[in-house]
Structures are given as structure tokens and as C-alpha cells.
Motif scaffolding. Structure first.
Motif, mmCIF file in Angstrom:
data_model
loop_
_atom_site.group_PDB
_atom_site.id
_atom_site.type_symbol
_atom_site.label_atom_id
_atom_site.label_comp_id
_atom_site.label_asym_id
_atom_site.label_seq_id
_atom_site.Cartn_x
_atom_site.Cartn_y
_atom_site.Cartn_z
ATOM 1 N N LEU A 17 0.826 -1.207 0.000
ATOM 2 C CA LEU A 17 0.000 0.000 0.000
ATOM 3 C C LEU A 17 0.860 1.257 0.000
ATOM 4 C CD1 LEU A 17 -2.831 -1.069 2.466
ATOM 5 C CD2 LEU A 17 -2.874 -1.032 -0.028
ATOM 6 N N GLU A 18 1.958 1.229 0.755
ATOM 7 C CA GLU A 18 2.868 2.369 0.750
ATOM 8 C C GLU A 18 3.489 2.567 -0.632
ATOM 9 O OE1 GLU A 18 5.575 1.293 3.851
ATOM 10 O OE2 GLU A 18 4.230 1.960 5.445
ATOM 11 N N LEU A 19 3.932 1.490 -1.239
ATOM 12 C CA LEU A 19 4.502 1.576 -2.584
ATOM 13 C C LEU A 19 3.469 2.053 -3.595
ATOM 14 C CD1 LEU A 19 6.710 -1.639 -2.761
ATOM 15 C CD2 LEU A 19 7.496 0.727 -2.680
ATOM 16 N N THR A 20 2.230 1.613 -3.435
ATOM 17 C CA THR A 20 1.160 2.034 -4.336
ATOM 18 C C THR A 20 0.930 3.538 -4.235
ATOM 19 O OG1 THR A 20 0.097 -0.125 -4.192
ATOM 20 C CG2 THR A 20 -1.275 1.715 -4.942
ATOM 21 N N ALA A 21 0.868 4.053 -3.024
ATOM 22 C CA ALA A 21 0.667 5.489 -2.839
ATOM 23 C C ALA A 21 1.836 6.277 -3.431
ATOM 24 C CB ALA A 21 0.510 5.811 -1.345
ATOM 25 N N ILE A 22 3.037 5.857 -3.145
ATOM 26 C CA ILE A 22 4.226 6.539 -3.665
ATOM 27 C C ILE A 22 4.253 6.478 -5.188
ATOM 28 C CG2 ILE A 22 6.755 6.425 -3.785
ATOM 29 C CD1 ILE A 22 6.613 5.444 -0.803
ATOM 30 N N ALA A 23 3.999 5.312 -5.742
ATOM 31 C CA ALA A 23 4.038 5.141 -7.203
ATOM 32 C C ALA A 23 2.967 5.990 -7.878
ATOM 33 C CB ALA A 23 3.858 3.674 -7.568
ATOM 34 N N ALA A 73 -2.321 12.557 -17.079
ATOM 35 C CA ALA A 73 -1.510 12.068 -15.955
ATOM 36 C C ALA A 73 -2.156 10.847 -15.301
ATOM 37 C CB ALA A 73 -1.304 13.182 -14.933
ATOM 38 N N PHE A 74 -3.469 10.890 -15.088
ATOM 39 C CA PHE A 74 -4.160 9.730 -14.514
ATOM 40 C C PHE A 74 -4.117 8.537 -15.465
ATOM 41 C CE2 PHE A 74 -6.812 12.777 -11.820
ATOM 42 C CZ PHE A 74 -6.053 12.541 -10.688
ATOM 43 N N GLY A 75 -4.141 8.809 -16.750
ATOM 44 C CA GLY A 75 -4.070 7.736 -17.745
ATOM 45 C C GLY A 75 -2.723 7.035 -17.769
ATOM 46 N N ARG A 100 0.631 2.314 -15.789
ATOM 47 C CA ARG A 100 1.807 1.689 -16.405
ATOM 48 C C ARG A 100 2.696 1.072 -15.323
ATOM 49 N NH1 ARG A 100 5.339 5.074 -18.737
ATOM 50 N NH2 ARG A 100 5.021 6.419 -16.976
ATOM 51 N N GLY A 101 2.737 -0.240 -15.238
ATOM 52 C CA GLY A 101 3.522 -0.896 -14.212
ATOM 53 C C GLY A 101 4.404 -2.010 -14.729
ATOM 54 N N GLU A 102 4.389 -2.218 -16.040
ATOM 55 C CA GLU A 102 5.133 -3.350 -16.592
ATOM 56 C C GLU A 102 6.645 -3.200 -16.420
ATOM 57 O OE1 GLU A 102 4.649 -0.254 -19.643
ATOM 58 O OE2 GLU A 102 3.179 -1.301 -18.429
ATOM 59 N N THR A 103 7.155 -1.984 -16.483
ATOM 60 C CA THR A 103 8.592 -1.775 -16.298
ATOM 61 C C THR A 103 9.002 -2.146 -14.879
ATOM 62 O OG1 THR A 103 8.533 0.000 -17.915
ATOM 63 C CG2 THR A 103 10.455 -0.103 -16.486
ATOM 64 N N LEU A 134 -5.188 -0.944 -11.320
ATOM 65 C CA LEU A 134 -6.612 -0.848 -10.991
ATOM 66 C C LEU A 134 -7.008 0.570 -10.595
ATOM 67 C CD1 LEU A 134 -7.003 -4.159 -8.970
ATOM 68 C CD2 LEU A 134 -7.805 -3.702 -11.289
ATOM 69 N N ILE A 135 -6.236 1.185 -9.716
ATOM 70 C CA ILE A 135 -6.557 2.523 -9.234
ATOM 71 C C ILE A 135 -6.444 3.540 -10.362
ATOM 72 C CG2 ILE A 135 -5.752 4.395 -7.720
ATOM 73 C CD1 ILE A 135 -4.970 2.153 -5.713
ATOM 74 N N GLY A 136 -5.353 3.473 -11.104
ATOM 75 C CA GLY A 136 -5.144 4.425 -12.198
ATOM 76 C C GLY A 136 -6.205 4.312 -13.271
ATOM 77 N N SER A 137 -6.588 3.093 -13.604
ATOM 78 C CA SER A 137 -7.633 2.894 -14.603
ATOM 79 C C SER A 137 -8.963 3.464 -14.133
ATOM 80 C CB SER A 137 -7.795 1.405 -14.913
ATOM 81 O OG SER A 137 -6.609 0.889 -15.444
ATOM 82 N N ALA A 138 -9.285 3.224 -12.880
ATOM 83 C CA ALA A 138 -10.541 3.741 -12.326
ATOM 84 C C ALA A 138 -10.531 5.264 -12.278
ATOM 85 C CB ALA A 138 -10.783 3.163 -10.935
#
Length: 92
Positions: free
Chosen positions: A4-10, A36-38, A42-45, A76-80
Motif C-alpha cells: 500500500l505504501e509503494l502504491t501510494a508513492i508510485a 496524468a491519470f491515464g 503503467r507498471g510493466e517496467t 486498478l486505481i489508475g484505470s478507475a
């Protein structure tokens, strides 16, 4: 908790990394936010780098799993966020 911390930071830093450039190009805060939200999902890298880190023992299993979950959560969050924001601000 680490995931969750990494998700918020990312999420924050992915948005910060794109927003100023989108704003400079588009000259619209709403459009720049949408771009920016779109880009947040991107997390594949991160997955590729995490896999390499795990293979070289630079990451342990818990850290690797946290990065995998962060990648899933930001997708999930970014897409939403993108879907909601684009509908609200760009669809006339």
C-alpha cells in the motif's frame, strides 16, 4: 502494508512525472490531469525490474511480492481514476 505504501508513492510520483509536461503541452489543467491519470496504470517496467532484482537476489520475496501487488493496485486505481475523471471532465 509495504504494498500500500509503494502504491501510494508510485501513484503520486507517476502523476507528478507526467502532469507538468502534459500541462505545458495541453495548456489545460483538466486535460493534463486526465493524461496524468491515464499514465498511472503503467507498471510493466516495474515488474521487469523487480524480476531482475529478484533473480540477482537484490530483492527478497516479500519485497518482490510488494512490487507485484503495487503494480496491480496502480493498474486498478489508475484505470478507475482515469475513467471517472475522463467521463466527468472530458465528455460533453
Amino acid at each position: 502494508m509495504l504494498s500500500l505504501e509503494l502504491t501510494a508513492i508510485a501513484t503520486i510520483f507517476k502523476w507528478l512525472g507526467i502532469f507538468p509536461f502534459a500541462l505545458a503541452y495541453l495548456r489545460s489543467i483538466k486535460a493534463a490531469n486526465t493524461v496524468a491519470f491515464g499514465m498511472v496504470p503503467r507498471g510493466e517496467t516495474g515488474l521487469v525490474i523487480a524480476s531482475i532484482g529478484l533473480s540477482y537476489n537484490a530483492l527478497n520475496q516479500v519485497e518482490f511480492e510488494s512490487i507485484v501487488f503495487m503494480s496491480m493496485f496502480t493498474t486498478l486505481i489508475g484505470s478507475a481514476l482515469f475513467k471517472v475523471y475522463a467521463k466527468k471532465h472530458l465528455v460533453s
